[in-house]
Design an enzyme around this catalytic site. Structure first.
Site, PDB file in Angstrom:
ATOM      1  N   GLU A   1     -59.860  13.142 -27.495  1.00 23.42           N
ATOM      2  CA  GLU A   1     -58.731  12.640 -26.706  1.00 23.42           C
ATOM      3  C   GLU A   1     -59.224  11.535 -25.790  1.00 23.42           C
ATOM      4  O   GLU A   1     -60.227  11.698 -25.102  1.00 23.42           O
ATOM      5  CB  GLU A   1     -58.113  13.787 -25.881  1.00 23.42           C
ATOM      6  CG  GLU A   1     -57.074  13.331 -24.870  1.00 23.42           C
ATOM      7  CD  GLU A   1     -56.446  14.487 -24.085  1.00 23.42           C
ATOM      8  OE1 GLU A   1     -56.330  15.602 -24.636  1.00 23.42           O
ATOM      9  OE2 GLU A   1     -56.076  14.261 -22.912  1.00 23.42           O
TER      10      GLU A   1
ATOM     11  N   GLU B   1     -53.805   8.128 -16.758  1.00 23.56           N
ATOM     12  CA  GLU B   1     -53.089   9.297 -16.253  1.00 23.56           C
ATOM     13  C   GLU B   1     -52.916   9.077 -14.760  1.00 23.56           C
ATOM     14  O   GLU B   1     -53.749   8.437 -14.111  1.00 23.56           O
ATOM     15  CB  GLU B   1     -53.876  10.580 -16.486  1.00 23.56           C
ATOM     16  CG  GLU B   1     -53.881  11.024 -17.924  1.00 23.56           C
ATOM     17  CD  GLU B   1     -54.469  12.409 -18.049  1.00 23.56           C
ATOM     18  OE1 GLU B   1     -53.710  13.353 -18.263  1.00 23.56           O
ATOM     19  OE2 GLU B   1     -55.709  12.533 -17.917  1.00 23.56           O
TER      20      GLU B   1
END
Lengths: 281, 472
Positions: A160, A165
């Site tokens: 990932e 974020e």
């Protein structure tokens, strides 16, 4: 995004990189080399009003229960839909909107789109120009997951890469991370980047990575703020970013392990506005 | 910042050129060609006051005048800070500390900044009532204040966002504060402020202005009434993700009425009722629509109570525009926890009226000093009940004599109860006159209190009172 952040900012750049960063803040000094790949191979400019282009994007719908991970594995509160109230292209931008509403048993709705099965690739420069929402409990992300070979490989072995974020209650800070076997969930390889005299919810910013063999460089606007290499991994851990094909994801979660849940002061609706997503080789 | 400077210098140049062209036939360029601009100095106090002149500290009435000093033994940075000694509540020289810092001379152009910031610490953990700026003891036009700042014993930064910097082009009020001892059991303390300056932080965002505390408030009123829009706030989200709310003067807002023929509103947020009908007053701040509104429900012409005709020599007045009122301590004591009554007093054509809303009971005290009614053995008041008289109306007026000790309570108080029962003469939307003899109050040379109350579960909630006086 199974990512319980520990707010540790590991400084993994050699010293010379610091010098470059310092120089970049000087107006007429040397400019930092942020990116090297410039041949555009895939993009969505979000120029056609309506639903996202179905040739480029697919949806994740629901609260994760159907996928076997209620709360999408992070105790997230939203139910993803493909309704225009939650996701629409207008005025040349993609709008992903989190609403506070009771829907299918959830108290919030939002949207998540992926290029899974439509565009998957290895290496390149991946960037998006985004204006982020604000407020406690909002968790927008621009990220990538490795192909799971029809379910035969599971997370975190698929890899990932979180390009962006963000916690709505920290409007000046973005986080860039990788998750893989031995460095996932609460212990990703991660670094935060904080804007000075600016914030991510008042204007558009470019979030990107340049990814090649044995490295992933993270940048925001014209600042390269981190490089992750196999040397950064825990001893014995595998670098899972040299072989797999990865797809792109845009979403906005509400609440969950990465941050606190919204409270009465969180203003809804909140919208993440994406000007473009581009991939260069 | 650079862009602003550039634009500004271009404007200056342009005006200069225009002036030059106009004045081209003159022998020399007029001094007027230079644009009058005000100092944009950011600093207010660093190690000493900056650009404030020598006469800049103006304490509030009743505060301790000597509370402020420069302390060369404490500093967040540099060599000195400002020291504020908040007095004990029983200090005869002032029972709190508070002042404005006003530039002696021309104001500053603060339009390039987004916040007033400073570092603060205190001798003990305290909550300090008010920090702000924009008060000049002239118009106080752009006053902005944050309330109840929690201050600890180590240096911390305080950020007061400018509600709308574009309005602050000539501001003299650089700082204001008010600090009492409500949270410290009446005992004084010291706090220090350093590096007080205006800054462009770039992290102040998400403005959410509000009026009427963000609520849609309905007001029943009459032609000629003036209403101040209150509870004006601006809320921002700071760079650390925290919201901060600033109490904001009306002049920052732009007010709009949906029907100015019914209710007009001026730039100071004063609504004037012009005709019967309904109008909604809303506001915006720097282009952002404010949450909340005032829904004006004008009932038309106000009927005034009968004008008192008694000789002033035979009257001691508690509340009337027709007599000189005696010294009144309060018209609504707000006795917690049982009282619900709020005040919405108003004026019509400069005639004042008491308006009690959410009524259950209320006290009017006039004990400084108490009054002697030995020769004035009657009470008069006018009452108006808007809309309708509740079917269970039952009303009691109590007159209290405080006795020789002159204070409410103790063992020597006496009282007379005057009952207003529901009768056909108790009507809505009309002024009623009530007159009572006080002969039942044997001792009445230390009268200090009037109490109006609902009894027997009466549900009267809204009433106006006027011309409350004692007479012979």
């Amino acid at each position: 995004m199974n990512f319980i952040n520990k707010n540790k900012s590991k400084l993994r750049l050699p010293l010379f990189a610091f010098a470059i960063v310092l120089f970049s803040s000087c107006e007429n000094g040397e400019t930092q080399t942020v990116t090297t790949k410039s041949e555009l191979v895939w993009s969505d400019e979000f120029d056609t009003d309506g639903a996202p282009d179905s040739n480029k994007w697919t949806f994740d719908i629901g609260d994760g229960t159907a996928q076997g991970i209620p709360g999408w594995g992070n105790n997230e509160l939203q139910y993803y839909t493909d309704r225009p109230e939650n996701i629409v292209v207008q005025d040349g931008m993609l709008h992903i909107t989190a609403n506070k509403e009771t829907f299918m048993g959830a108290t919030y709705t939002s949207a998540k789109i992926l290029t899974k099965g439509l565009y998957e690739t290895k290496y390149g420069r991946f960037e998006a120009r985004i204006k982020l929402p604000w407020g406690k409990g909002l968790w927008p992300a621009f990220w990538m997951l490795g192909d799971d070979a029809d379910g035969t490989v599971t997370w975190p072995n698929i890899g990932e890469i979180d390009i962006m974020e963000y916690r709505g209650q920290q409007p000046t800070i973005t986080h860039g991370s990788v998750h893989g076997p031995g460095y996932s969930g609460a212990t990703p390889i991660t670094k935060s980047y904080e804007l000075t005299n600016d914030r991510f919810d008042t204007g558009f910013h470019i979030f990107g990575i340049e990814w090649g063999e044995n490295y992933i460089n993270y940048y925001v606007d014209d600042v390269l703020y981190n490089q992750i290499t196999p040397a950064d991994l825990p001893e014995g851990a595998n670098w899972v970013f040299n072989s797999n094909q990865f797809y792109i994801i845009l979403n906005m979660a509400v609440g969950g392990n990465f941050l606190e849940n919204p409270d009465l002061n969180t203003v809804f609706p909140q919208t993440m506005i994406v000007d473009y997503v581009r991939v260069y080789k | 910042m650079k862009t602003i400077h550039k634009i500004f210098s271009k404007i200056t140049l342009l005006i200069f050129l225009v002036a030059f062209i106009f004045l081209g036939c003159e022998r020399e360029i007029s001094g007027e060609a230079v644009v009058a601009s005000f100092s944009s100095t950011a600093d207010v106090f660093i190690d000493s006051p900056v650009g404030m002149g020598s006469d800049f500290y103006f304490p509030y009435a009743g505060s301790k005048l000597t509370a402020w000093s420069v302390d060369e033994n404490e500093a967040y940075q540099g060599t000195a800070s400002m020291r504020f000694d908040v007095p004990n509540e029983d200090d005869s020289n002032g029972n709190y500390a508070g002042a404005i810092f006003r530039i002696e001379g021309a104001g500053r152009d603060l339009s390039q900044y987004d916040a007033l910031t400073f570092w603060v610490k205190a001798s003990q953990g305290v909550t300090i009532g008010e920090f702000g700026f924009g008060e000049d003891f002239l118009e106080n036009k752009f006053r902005a204040t944050i309330q109840n700042t929690s201050v600890g014993t180590s240096w911390q930064k305080v950020i007061i966002p400018l509600p709308d910097a574009s309005r602050l082009t000539e501001e003299r009020g650089m700082f204001r504060y008010a600090a009492g001892t409500q949270a410290t059991n009446g005992f004084g303390y010291t706090f220090w402020i350093d590096e007080l300056k205006f800054e462009k932080l770039g992290t102040i965002a998400q403005p959410r202005p509000s009026i009427s505390n963000g609520e849609d408030v309905t007001v029943n009123t009459f032609i000629g009434v003036k209403i101040n829009i209150d509870n004006l706030n601006q809320t921002f989200n700071l760079g650390n993700g925290q919201d901060i709310t600033i109490t904001t003067a009306p002049s920052y807002f732009t007010f709009t009425s949906t029907d100015p023929s019914v209710a007009s509103v001026n730039s100071s947020g004063v609504i004037e009722i012009n005709a019967a009908g309904t109008a909604v007053v809303t506001a915006s701040l720097n282009g952002v629509e404010a949450k909340g509104s005032l829904i004006i429900n004008s009932l038309g012409s106000f009927s005034f109570p009968p004008t008192p005709t008694r000789n002033p020599d035979d009257v001691i007045s508690i509340f009337s525009n027709h007599y000189t009122n005696t010294n009144v301590d309060f018209y609504n004591g707000y006795w917690q926890p049982y009282q619900t009554t709020e005040s919405a007093d108003f004026s019509v054509n400069d005639d004042d009226f008491l308006n009690y809303t959410n009524f259950n009971f209320v006290g009017i005290q006039f004990a400084s000093p108490t009054i002697n009614l030995t020769s004035l053995a009657n009470l008069h008041f006018n009452m108006y009940i808007p809309n309708e008289v509740p079917s269970n109306f039952d009303f009691l007026v109590t007159v209290v004599d405080f006795g020789p000790d002159g204070v409410n309570g103790g063992t020597d108080d006496t009282r007379q109860q005057l009952f207003v029962r529901k009768t056909p003469s108790i009507v809505a939307d009309s002024w009623m006159t009530f007159e009572f003899s006080l002969n039942g109050l044997t001792n009445r040379n230390n009268v200090g209190l009037l109490i109006f109350e609902n009894i027997n579960f009466s549900s009267l909630t809204n009433l106006y009172l006027d011309n409350i006086y004692f007479y012979n």
